[in-house]
Design a protein around this motif. Structure first.
Motif, PDB file in Angstrom:
ATOM      1  N   PHE C 690       0.828  -1.193   0.000  1.00 59.81           N
ATOM      2  CA  PHE C 690       0.000   0.000   0.000  1.00 59.81           C
ATOM      3  C   PHE C 690       0.861   1.240   0.000  1.00 59.81           C
ATOM      4  CE2 PHE C 690      -2.049   3.329   2.560  1.00 59.81           C
ATOM      5  CZ  PHE C 690      -3.113   3.629   1.721  1.00 59.81           C
ATOM      6  N   GLY C 691       1.846   1.235   0.824  1.00 57.60           N
ATOM      7  CA  GLY C 691       2.721   2.395   0.899  1.00 57.60           C
ATOM      8  C   GLY C 691       3.404   2.649  -0.427  1.00 57.60           C
ATOM      9  N   VAL C 692       3.925   1.613  -1.022  1.00 57.90           N
ATOM     10  CA  VAL C 692       4.635   1.780  -2.298  1.00 57.90           C
ATOM     11  C   VAL C 692       3.668   2.311  -3.346  1.00 57.90           C
ATOM     12  CG1 VAL C 692       5.823   0.551  -4.110  1.00 57.90           C
ATOM     13  CG2 VAL C 692       6.320   0.029  -1.738  1.00 57.90           C
ATOM     14  N   LEU C 693       2.485   1.753  -3.325  1.00 51.68           N
ATOM     15  CA  LEU C 693       1.508   2.147  -4.324  1.00 51.68           C
ATOM     16  C   LEU C 693       1.185   3.634  -4.167  1.00 51.68           C
ATOM     17  CD1 LEU C 693      -0.285   0.966  -6.557  1.00 51.68           C
ATOM     18  CD2 LEU C 693      -2.082   0.739  -4.857  1.00 51.68           C
ATOM     19  N   LEU C 694       0.950   4.079  -2.943  1.00 51.66           N
ATOM     20  CA  LEU C 694       0.609   5.471  -2.705  1.00 51.66           C
ATOM     21  C   LEU C 694       1.732   6.378  -3.173  1.00 51.66           C
ATOM     22  CD1 LEU C 694      -1.767   6.952  -1.464  1.00 51.66           C
ATOM     23  CD2 LEU C 694      -0.504   7.044   0.681  1.00 51.66           C
ATOM     24  N   ALA C 695       2.949   5.987  -2.836  1.00 51.19           N
ATOM     25  CA  ALA C 695       4.090   6.800  -3.259  1.00 51.19           C
ATOM     26  C   ALA C 695       4.163   6.847  -4.773  1.00 51.19           C
ATOM     27  CB  ALA C 695       5.384   6.213  -2.681  1.00 51.19           C
ATOM     28  N   THR C 696       3.915   5.724  -5.387  1.00 53.06           N
ATOM     29  CA  THR C 696       4.008   5.682  -6.844  1.00 53.06           C
ATOM     30  C   THR C 696       2.944   6.587  -7.455  1.00 53.06           C
ATOM     31  OG1 THR C 696       4.644   3.394  -6.544  1.00 53.06           O
ATOM     32  CG2 THR C 696       4.167   4.102  -8.777  1.00 53.06           C
ATOM     33  N   ILE C 697       1.767   6.537  -6.873  1.00 56.95           N
ATOM     34  CA  ILE C 697       0.678   7.362  -7.419  1.00 56.95           C
ATOM     35  C   ILE C 697       1.043   8.832  -7.321  1.00 56.95           C
ATOM     36  CG2 ILE C 697      -1.679   8.155  -6.947  1.00 56.95           C
ATOM     37  CD1 ILE C 697      -2.295   5.240  -6.141  1.00 56.95           C
ATOM     38  N   ILE C 698       1.548   9.197  -6.191  1.00 58.13           N
ATOM     39  CA  ILE C 698       1.773  10.626  -5.962  1.00 58.13           C
ATOM     40  C   ILE C 698       3.034  11.108  -6.650  1.00 58.13           C
ATOM     41  CG2 ILE C 698       2.201  12.383  -4.200  1.00 58.13           C
ATOM     42  CD1 ILE C 698       0.535  10.722  -2.279  1.00 58.13           C
ATOM     43  N   TYR C 699       4.103  10.367  -6.524  1.00 54.43           N
ATOM     44  CA  TYR C 699       5.391  10.937  -6.940  1.00 54.43           C
ATOM     45  C   TYR C 699       5.892  10.416  -8.276  1.00 54.43           C
ATOM     46  CZ  TYR C 699       5.518  12.933  -2.335  1.00 54.43           C
ATOM     47  OH  TYR C 699       5.211  13.652  -1.221  1.00 54.43           O
ATOM     48  N   LEU C 700       5.370   9.304  -8.729  1.00 51.27           N
ATOM     49  CA  LEU C 700       5.845   8.832 -10.023  1.00 51.27           C
ATOM     50  C   LEU C 700       4.822   9.141 -11.113  1.00 51.27           C
ATOM     51  CD1 LEU C 700       8.150   7.336 -11.448  1.00 51.27           C
ATOM     52  CD2 LEU C 700       6.877   5.234 -11.143  1.00 51.27           C
ATOM     53  N   TRP C 701       3.635   8.700 -10.810  1.00 51.54           N
ATOM     54  CA  TRP C 701       2.610   8.922 -11.853  1.00 51.54           C
ATOM     55  C   TRP C 701       1.996  10.303 -11.771  1.00 51.54           C
ATOM     56  CZ3 TRP C 701       0.234   3.583 -10.360  1.00 51.54           C
ATOM     57  CH2 TRP C 701       1.072   2.561 -10.824  1.00 51.54           C
ATOM     58  N   ARG C 702       2.201  10.978 -10.675  1.00 55.49           N
ATOM     59  CA  ARG C 702       1.717  12.341 -10.492  1.00 55.49           C
ATOM     60  C   ARG C 702       0.206  12.418 -10.606  1.00 55.49           C
ATOM     61  NH1 ARG C 702       5.855  15.620  -8.719  1.00 55.49           N
ATOM     62  NH2 ARG C 702       7.772  14.782  -9.561  1.00 55.49           N
ATOM     63  N   MET C 703      -0.465  11.395 -10.169  1.00 61.25           N
ATOM     64  CA  MET C 703      -1.910  11.418 -10.237  1.00 61.25           C
ATOM     65  C   MET C 703      -2.479  12.359  -9.177  1.00 61.25           C
ATOM     66  SD  MET C 703      -2.379   7.386 -10.897  1.00 61.25           S
ATOM     67  CE  MET C 703      -4.111   7.309 -11.204  1.00 61.25           C
ATOM     68  N   LEU C 704      -1.741  12.515  -8.074  1.00 60.86           N
ATOM     69  CA  LEU C 704      -2.140  13.483  -7.059  1.00 60.86           C
ATOM     70  C   LEU C 704      -0.996  14.462  -6.881  1.00 60.86           C
ATOM     71  CD1 LEU C 704      -3.586  11.050  -4.386  1.00 60.86           C
ATOM     72  CD2 LEU C 704      -4.910  12.601  -5.807  1.00 60.86           C
ATOM     73  N   ASN C 705      -1.359  15.716  -6.687  1.00 59.44           N
ATOM     74  CA  ASN C 705      -0.321  16.728  -6.503  1.00 59.44           C
ATOM     75  C   ASN C 705       0.058  16.784  -5.029  1.00 59.44           C
ATOM     76  OD1 ASN C 705       1.378  18.824  -6.504  1.00 59.44           O
ATOM     77  ND2 ASN C 705       0.027  20.255  -7.555  1.00 59.44           N
ATOM     78  N   PRO C 706       1.279  16.595  -4.702  1.00 61.06           N
ATOM     79  CA  PRO C 706       1.680  16.615  -3.289  1.00 61.06           C
ATOM     80  C   PRO C 706       1.343  17.932  -2.632  1.00 61.06           C
ATOM     81  CG  PRO C 706       3.479  15.870  -4.693  1.00 61.06           C
ATOM     82  CD  PRO C 706       2.361  16.285  -5.609  1.00 61.06           C
ATOM     83  N   ALA C 707       1.483  19.027  -3.390  1.00 63.00           N
ATOM     84  CA  ALA C 707       1.205  20.337  -2.806  1.00 63.00           C
ATOM     85  C   ALA C 707      -0.243  20.444  -2.377  1.00 63.00           C
ATOM     86  CB  ALA C 707       1.542  21.432  -3.819  1.00 63.00           C
ATOM     87  N   GLU C 708      -1.118  19.857  -3.163  1.00 63.18           N
ATOM     88  CA  GLU C 708      -2.539  19.925  -2.824  1.00 63.18           C
ATOM     89  C   GLU C 708      -2.815  19.141  -1.553  1.00 63.18           C
ATOM     90  OE1 GLU C 708      -4.892  18.683  -6.071  1.00 63.18           O
ATOM     91  OE2 GLU C 708      -4.053  20.194  -7.409  1.00 63.18           O
ATOM     92  N   ILE C 709      -2.222  17.958  -1.508  1.00 62.36           N
ATOM     93  CA  ILE C 709      -2.411  17.161  -0.301  1.00 62.36           C
ATOM     94  C   ILE C 709      -1.915  17.927   0.914  1.00 62.36           C
ATOM     95  CG2 ILE C 709      -1.814  14.973   0.813  1.00 62.36           C
ATOM     96  CD1 ILE C 709      -1.288  13.893  -2.013  1.00 62.36           C
ATOM     97  N   ARG C 710      -0.779  18.586   0.711  1.00 61.79           N
ATOM     98  CA  ARG C 710      -0.177  19.347   1.792  1.00 61.79           C
ATOM     99  C   ARG C 710      -1.160  20.418   2.261  1.00 61.79           C
ATOM    100  NH1 ARG C 710       5.227  20.299  -0.323  1.00 61.79           N
ATOM    101  NH2 ARG C 710       4.466  22.232  -1.203  1.00 61.79           N
ATOM    102  N   ASP C 711      -1.738  21.098   1.309  1.00 59.30           N
ATOM    103  CA  ASP C 711      -2.643  22.182   1.686  1.00 59.30           C
ATOM    104  C   ASP C 711      -3.878  21.674   2.398  1.00 59.30           C
ATOM    105  OD1 ASP C 711      -0.938  24.015   0.758  1.00 59.30           O
ATOM    106  OD2 ASP C 711      -1.850  24.140  -1.243  1.00 59.30           O
TER     107      ASP C 711
END
Lengths: 119, 201, 834, 432
Positions: C690-711
């Motif tokens: 799960f962790g790997v998948l989440l990281a992949t979604i956010i940081y590799l595939w860029r499906m979610l913007n980290p900045a948005e999550i941060r906000d």
């Protein structure tokens, strides 16, 4: 002074005291030489006289004729005298060398000219 | 024999008078060569006193070494003071007076000390005549190298070992003499000027 | 080579770095240009130590100490279970019955027990997973170990301070691991610290007041000097045969870390970080001192092993033998002296019945010693120093965070494991649990590449402590060893990256995979290892797979055993969630660094692969990170079997609390049963995935913007970004009050005390000036000057007496003699004696 | 003699008479000896130079020539130079003459228990050498007091020469002293009793060689050619006695011939057997104390003849050398002493010691047994050796402390060995 020991001279033997009296005269003569001679060689002769006076005492103390058998210093007396003689010879050699140097430096043997150590 | 003149005392008086007289002559002489002559005479008389005291060897030694030593003194006296102005160096009269007074006082003192000590009084004539004449060179020679013959009957066993000999002082004196000879030769050697100080050319 | 060689070999391996240190200390500066050969010397020394350690392992230990034929801590064995599933219970039981303790050896301390050789473990494997009361696992005896004294430093009555050794399988294994990792770090450092060889060295991070950068001499040789001392100290802890000696080297490790973290001493951050590390460690060491005092005052010994005489009889029993006697079936029981001493300290048991004073004292001792481990291993609440320690050069980080300093805490916990009561173990577990969770969450938001790894280290250390606390001794130590490999690898990779791009900030990186492939892929191996990648419930996986799954299994087993206390199930939930978070931030790191597009093209263009001297250690460690958990094919030789052999005395059967009566610490064997193993394995795997998948979604595939999550999670992000406000909290609790009180005292000092003193001084000064003017200048000086003048005049008078004329002197002597005689005789006459 | 006379006279008179007799004899000996030697020298030089020498006065041989010269000198005016130090000038000849004569005081002419000697000095060798050394004193005084550069040069040369030659002379004289174990000339003479093989010159090669060194040094120390630098007439007119005339001058000559005679006497006693003839004739004839005083006296007189004959022979050799060899330069004289004689004397002394050490109790180059007296010295040597190497204590020798037994010389000779033995054994036993 118990008794004056020149009283029965010529018939009785002399003692250590007589030798010491002669030694005293020699000694004082040596001291006077050292004190009164301006000639460095005269001073050296005074030293020889002083040593000789001392030697006379040694001999007197060591002699069996003056204090009887087994009373004196025994062999120590003459041995000391011998050492004094030998050392006097050595002293004379060195002193003469010094005098020679002195003569070379001052063209004189007047020891009154060696007064650089005065206060 | 008997109560007649005891000859050793006679010779003692003779020699001591000579020794003292020549010693005084040394003091009062102004000429250095004469001083040396009187000195030799005084020393020779002293040697006579040594003979009288039974110490032949030391007496002979005194003659030999002092004569040799004083001889050299004499030569130096002649050589160094042959110019006239150095032969006589006058000592102020005041010093003479002070010196003589001091000397007399000292002599008086020493005589007093000598004659007042009971142990130093003469022994009786009979006792002195009973003392046997002994050779002096051999004991001294043995004492210098091997041991003390005069202490053979030393009753104290612990002391006998300590009286073994004068070998060490003898050696020390020998070495001392050698050193002195070398040192004297060094001191008295002719100073040569260094070549650089010599005039050019 | 028989095992009598062991102390010699290990002592040699231990002292070689010291020799290197001394050599560099005296000659390092002049060894080659700018001290270049100091690196060679230090590296040679540690490689020599490494060789000696492996010789000790394979030449002296293994031939003399038979490994257990089969064991349960190993995933290979777990695989066996699967393979032999058809054989059913029979096979399983046979498996257990063939578990043989090591054969007796005349040189070993643990050679006397006859029954130990045939202890069979009978475990209720059918449904026994949750019911701890029913397990019948016999206690294990003393592990084979060699104890002895090199040198007796001093003896104060009963207190003996020895340089002694206690060598068992754990010691030898740690020697191999420490020296191996340290060797890699040394090689790596030769490349990494190359800048220091430049003379003069310009430190771009230090700006002087005039705006220029600091220019100083290179300190290449000094770095290696510290490294050597560091290795020596760490090996000293490992070989230590008594707690006092361990403590001495413990402090030496502390001072070395101080030197190394503060290597760039001119940088303010580095010097404060060094101070912080040192001070925080002192706090922990204070606790440790308390623990040591408690132990020594009640037991009278610090020694781990038993002292034997020539006939093999025990003359002085060690700490462990006293606490866990053979008559007591190696169960932990406080001694009588401990009861007495505890009653004095705790104040209980006056009546004599149902006294737990001994237990309390043991708890104090255990928690006290553990306090030291908390400080050294950066556990909550003393974890704050470790991330700051990133100010040191990266090789130091790699060494400190993998094999040496932080490992020391875990190692010591494992070493003194037999003295921990179940309650103390619970403290350890809770602390570990908190640490692993807190650190993991902080790591999510960190942008500094080394800080991510630092928090990851703290988190993993929390795992180890948790494992130890819940009874998984071999799991925890095993994780320590595997972690040493992959964390060393990860740090060195990060160092390689930093070396390439000259920044720690991941937001300037990205896409570096193409520029530095070796670094990228070895780091990927490290990431996979740390998240415990492997085929679930199989025997195939990277090293972390074995160790981390063992921990989770033990946690599962623990939670099952304490079903009555649901609060304790947090000890299971937290590591599982932690595993997911670990996977997330590790892959976040990797993606941000190596994948995607470069964010800073300027830095990207200058990036390059590191020199071979730096990449070769990476490769070596990558191989280790993959394979360290495997057993050697065809034999039963593996880390786990070695650890099984070193299992501390009496700890296999688990334990129940005395003070906390419903606390059960299950036996470690119980976690290897299928009923625990399979669900736990899957839980761990799914969390990681799960962790790997989440990281992949956010940081590799860029499906979610980290900045948005941060906000969207701003308060939480701020909370995490500020590291749970720990530093601020400490500032508020300790620093601020201290400052406030100090300020008060300072005011008191200045206002009142200084006033008094100044007043006194002014009065004294006034009095002194009077005395000076009147008394001193006039009276004293006048007197002294008058004396001086009279002396001078007298001297002038006397001067005239020295005429320099020989003849006058002679005359004076003659007259003087005469006058003296006259005076003396006059006096004698006057007295009546003459 | 004094003891003998004391039987008939008061003691003081006996001593005086005895002293007068002795001194008279000695002065006669020296003075007559000088007369004879001057005559002899004239005759010998004449023969060597192929002429007759004095022939007129006193018959065919001119033996009264010297007496006539003496009378002439007595009547000459006693001149003193104007610049001279008159006292020293006058005294100087007497100093030399007295020193020369005084040496005869300790020289024995016959040995035995009652030797023919003026004064028995137990350090005779030393005494003689010391007194002979005094002779130079007069020479120097004369040279200085004359106020003449010739005299001064001569005196300086004399001083340098004599002082230097005393050293090898002493070293040479020590060898017989060592062999006889005594400084007493009587003892040294008596240990050479018997055949000429017992003479110390023939004791071993070192003594044989050192005799010639001794003779050379003796020649130099008495200012005889070729070492007569002090009066070298071709350079210094007449050296130290340039300014002297008359009787004072003749005193110098008597001193010189006296010294020649005394060093030759010393040589004959030290090396050539002294009063013992080459063959033990006195024993064969029974002229010993055992056969009564008369026989003993005749024997002693024979001994006196013997020793004087040897000394005269030595003087003749000196004369022979004088008229044969040319005079050395002063630097050659000094080189001869310092470079050759001194090292040679030292080496031969060591050689003699080594020989005696290795062959104790042997004489005549080691071929024969030593006579009894020498044997006792050798026993001392070997006892000392044994004590040094052996811890066994031989029979105690306490009875050998010096006593009044007649053979005192034997006791004295043994004293060295006895004392050495006892002390060495004491030291070896832990220095008790």
């Amino acid at each position: 002074m118990h008794h004056f020991m020149l009283a029965n001279l010529l018939t009785e033997p002399v003692g250590v005291a007589h030798y010491m009296a002669v030694g005293a005269v020699l000694f004082v003569c040596g001291v006077l030489c050292m004190a009164l001679k301006r000639n460095a060689l005269g001073v050296l002769m005074g030293i020889e006289l002083v040593l000789n006076g001392a030697n006379l005492n040694f001999i007197a103390f060591g002699s069996r004729f003056l204090r009887g058998e087994g009373q004196g210093l025994g062999l120590d007396g003459p041995l000391m005298a011998l050492f004094v003689i030998v050392l006097a010879a050595a002293e004379a050699a060195v002193a003469l060398a010094i005098v020679l140097n002195f003569y070379n430096n001052y063209d004189s043997v007047d020891i009154d000219r060696a007064d650089q150590l005065q206060g | 024999m008997g109560d007649g003149i005891y000859w050793p005392t006679f010779f003692f008086l003779l020699f001591s008078a000579l020794a003292c007289g020549f010693a005084l002559a040394v003091v009062f002489s102004r000429n250095v060569v004469r001083m040396a002559f009187y000195l030799v005479m005084s020393l020779a008389s002293t040697a006579g006193l040594f003979f009288l005291a039974g110490e032949d060897f030391v007496g002979a030694m005194q003659l030999m070494i002092y004569v040799g030593g004083t001889l050299v003194l004499l030569i130096f006296g002649v050589m160094l003071t042959s110019q006239k102005q150095f032969v006589e160096m006058k000592t102020p009269a005041g010093q003479w007076i002070v010196g003589l007074v001091t000397g007399c006082a000292l002599v008086a003192l020493l005589w007093m000390a000598a004659f007042e000590t009971p142990q130093w009084q003469p022994i009786s004539r009979a006792e002195a005549e009973a003392v046997a004449v002994q050779p002096t060179a051999t004991p001294i020679g043995v004492a210098l190298t091997n041991g003390r013959v005069d202490q053979l009957d030393q009753p104290d066993e612990t002391l006998r070992g300590g009286m073994s000999s004068y070998l060490l002082p003898f050696e020390i004196v020998s070495v001392h003499l050698l050193v002195v000879l070398i040192g004297a030769a060094y001191l008295a050697r002719a100073k040569r000027r260094s070549p650089s100080a010599a005039a050019p050319g | 080579m028989d095992s009598s060689w062991l102390p010699t070999l290990l002592a040699l391996a231990w002292l070689t770095p010291l020799a290197s240190f001394v050599f560099i200390l005296f000659f390092g500066k002049h060894a080659g240009p700018h001290g270049r050969f100091a690196g060679t010397v230090a590296t040679g020394a540690i490689v020599f130590s490494c060789v000696l350690s492996f010789v000790a392992m394979f030449g002296a230990w293994l031939p003399n100490n038979e490994l257990p034929e089969a064991h349960h801590g190993d995933h290979a064995a777990g695989g066996d279970h699967d393979e032999h599933a058809e054989d059913g219970e029979h096979a399983d039981e046979a498996d257990h019955e063939t578990f043989i303790r090591p054969a007796a050896s005349p040189f070993l301390l643990a050679s006397s027990g006859g029954d130990r050789g045939t202890i069979s473990l009978v475990a209720d494997t059918a449904e026994g997973e949750g019911d701890s009361a029913e397990h019948h696992i016999a206690p294990n005896g003393k592990p084979p170990a060699v104890y002895g004294v090199f040198y007796n430093l001093v003896t104060f009555g009963k207190l003996k301070l020895d340089i002694s050794y206690y060598i068992d399988a754990l010691t030898v294994t740690m020697f191999c691991v420490v020296t191996l990792i340290a060797s890699c770090v040394h090689f790596y450092a030769i490349g990494y610290m190359h800048d220091e060889l430049h003379e003069p060295y310009t430190d771009h991070e230090v700006t002087l007041t005039d705006g220029t950068h600091l220019v100083r001499k290179g300190r290449f040789y000094r770095f290696f000097q510290y490294l050597s001392l560091f290795c020596f100290s760490m090996l000293g802890i490992v070989i230590a045969g008594n707690l006092a000696m361990a403590f001495v080297f413990w402090e030496l490790v502390g001072i070395c870390s101080y030197f190394l973290i503060g290597f760039y001493i001119e940088r303010h951050s580095a010097s404060t970080a060094a101070n912080k590390a040192f001070i925080v460690n002192r706090v922990g060491d204070f606790g440790m001192l308390i623990g040591m005092m408690a132990l020594w005052s009640s037991l009278g010994t610090f020694a781990f092993g038993d002292t034997q005489n020539d006939q093999g009889e025990v003359t002085e029993p060690g700490m462990f033998s006293v606490l866990r006697t053979e008559e007591n079936h190696y169960a932990l029981a406080p001694t009588e002296s401990m009861e007495v001493e505890g009653a004095r300290v705790v104040g209980e048991g006056e009546e004599g019945e149902s006294s737990h004073a001994g237990q309390w004292l043991l708890l104090i001792a255990g928690v006290g010693v553990f306090c030291g481990c908390v400080g050294k291993s950066a556990q909550f609440p003393l974890h704050v120093w470790l991330p700051d320690a990133m100010e040191g050069p990266t090789p130091v980080s790699a060494l400190v965070h993998s094999a040496t300093m932080v490992a020391a805490g875990v190692y010591l916990t494992g070493r003194v494991y037999p003295i921990f009561t179940p309650e103390a173990l619970l403290v350890i577990a809770v602390i570990g649990c908190i640490t692993l969770f807190v650190a993991a969450t902080i790591a999510i938001t960190a942008l500094d590449i080394k800080r991510v790894l630092a928090y990851s280290t703290v988190s993993q250390l929390g795992y180890m402590m948790l494992a130890l606390g819940i009874g998984g001794w071999s799991a925890g130590i095993f994780h320590l060893i595997t972690h040493a490999c992959f964390k060393g690898l990860l740090f060195m990779c990060s160092g390689s990256v930093i070396h390439a791009v000259h920044t720690n900030d991941m937001s300037y990186m990205g896409g570096l995979r193409k520029k530095m492939p070796i670094t990228a892929y070895t780091m990927l191996v490290g990431c996979l290892a740390i998240i415990g990648a492997g085929i679930p419930t199989s025997m195939y996986g990277l090293s972390g797979y074995y160790s981390k799954d063992a921990i989770i299994e033990q946690a599962w087993s623990f939670a099952g055993a304490n079903r009555g206390n649901p609060l304790l199930s947090i000890l299971l939930i937290a590591p599982v969630i932690g595993a997911a978070i670990t996977a997330f931030y590790m892959f976040r790191l990797w993606y941000m660094t190596f994948a995607g597009e470069p964010r800073d093209h300027h830095r990207y263009d200058h990036a390059h692969e590191s020199p071979r001297v730096m990449t070769m250690p990476l490769v070596v460690l990558a191989v280790c990170a993959i394979a360290i958990g495997w057993s050697v094919p065809g034999t039963n030789l593996s880390i786990t079997s070695l650890l099984e052999q070193a299992q501390p005395v009496g700890t296999t059967p688990g334990a129940e609390g005395v003070l906390a009566e419903n606390l059960v610490v299950p036996a470690e064997q119980l976690s290897h049963v299928k009923a625990v193993k399979i669900p736990a394995g899957w839980a761990a795997f799914s969390a990681a995935a799960f962790g790997v998948l989440l990281a992949t979604i956010i940081y590799l595939w860029r499906m979610l913007n980290p900045a948005e999550i941060r906000d969207s999670f701003k308060p939480l992000y701020a909370f995490l970004w500020n590291k749970w406000y720990f530093d601020e909290l400490y500032d508020l609790i300790f620093v601020k009050p201290t400052h406030w009180i100090s300020g008060l005292i300072a005011k008191f000092d200045r206002g009142i005390i200084d006033g008094i003193i100044h007043g006194t001084a002014a009065t004294a000064k006034a009095a002194a000036s009077i005395v000076s003017n009147v008394g001193d200048r006039t009276l004293v000086d006048g007197t002294v000057n008058a004396f001086a003048n009279r002396t001078w005049d007298f001297g002038l008078m006397l001067r005239r007496l020295q005429t320099g004329s020989l003849r006058t002197y002679v005359l004076a002597i003659a007259m003087g003699t005469w006058i003296t005689y006259m005076l003396v005789s006059f006096i004698m006459v006057a007295r009546g004696t003459g | 003699m004094a003891e003998f006379l004391a039987n008939y006279l008061p003691a003081w008179l006996a001593y005086m008479v005895a002293g007068a007799i002795h001194v008279g004899l000695i002065i006669n000996l020296v003075a007559v000896g000088a007369l004879v030697f001057i005559w002899l020298e004239r005759k010998i030089s004449g023969r060597i130079q192929d002429r007759l020498g004095p022939t007129r006065v006193g018959g065919k041989f001119g033996w009264l020539q010297t007496l006539a010269d003496g009378l002439k000198l007595l009547t000459k005016e006693d001149l003193v130079p104007g610049g001279a130090d008159k006292m020293l000038f006058r005294i100087a000849p007497y100093v030399s003459f007295c020193a020369s004569i005084a040496a005869f005081l300790a020289i024995p002419f016959a040995g035995g228990d009652y030797p023919f000697i003026v004064q028995h000095v137990n350090t005779g060798v030393f005494f003689v050498l010391a007194v002979l050394g005094l002779e130079v004193f007069g020479v120097i005084l004369a040279g200085y007091a004359s106020a003449s550069k010739w005299s001064l040069f001569g005196a300086m040369r004399e001083a340098a020469q004599v002082v230097s030659y005393e050293v090898p002379l002493g070293l040479c004289a020590v060898v017989p002293v060592m062999l006889a174990g005594s400084l007493d000339l009587v003892v040294i003479g008596d240990v050479q009793q018997g055949w000429f093989t017992n003479w110390l010159i023939f004791h071993d090669p070192a003594t044989f060689l050192i005799f010639w060194v001794y003779f050379t040094c003796a020649t130099a120390s008495v200012n005889r050619a070729p070492f007569d630098l002090a009066e070298a007439e071709s350079e210094l007119v007449a050296g130290f006695h340039t300014e002297y005339s008359g009787l004072r001058w003749s005193f110098f000559f008597m001193a010189e011939y006296g010294s020649m005679f005394s060093v030759s006497l010393l040589a004959s006693i030290l090396f050539l057997g002294g009063w013992n003839g080459p063959l033990p004739i006195t024993e064969w004839l029974g002229l010993t104390a055992a056969n009564g005083d008369i026989a003993w006296y005749i024997g002693q007189v024979l001994g006196v003849i013997n020793v004087i004959g040897k000394a005269v022979a030595g003087v003749c050799v000196m004369m022979w050398i004088r008229w044969t060899l040319p005079r050395l330069r002063i630097d050659q004289v000094m080189a001869t002493c310092l470079k050759y004689c001194t090292p040679l004397a030292a080496a031969f002394f060591l050689g003699a010691v080594a020989w005696q050490w290795s062959l104790p109790g042997r004489t005549f180059f080691g071929l024969l047994e030593s006579p009894a007296e020498l044997q006792s010295v050798s026993e001392g040597w070997s006892d000392a050796t044994a004590a040094a190497t052996d811890e066994d204590e031989p029979e105690a020798s306490e009875d050998q402390t010096v006593s009044s037994e007649p053979s005192r010389k034997v006791a004295a000779a043994k004293l060295t060995g006895a004392a050495a033995l006892q002390i060495a054994s004491t030291n070896l036993q832990g220095g008790k």
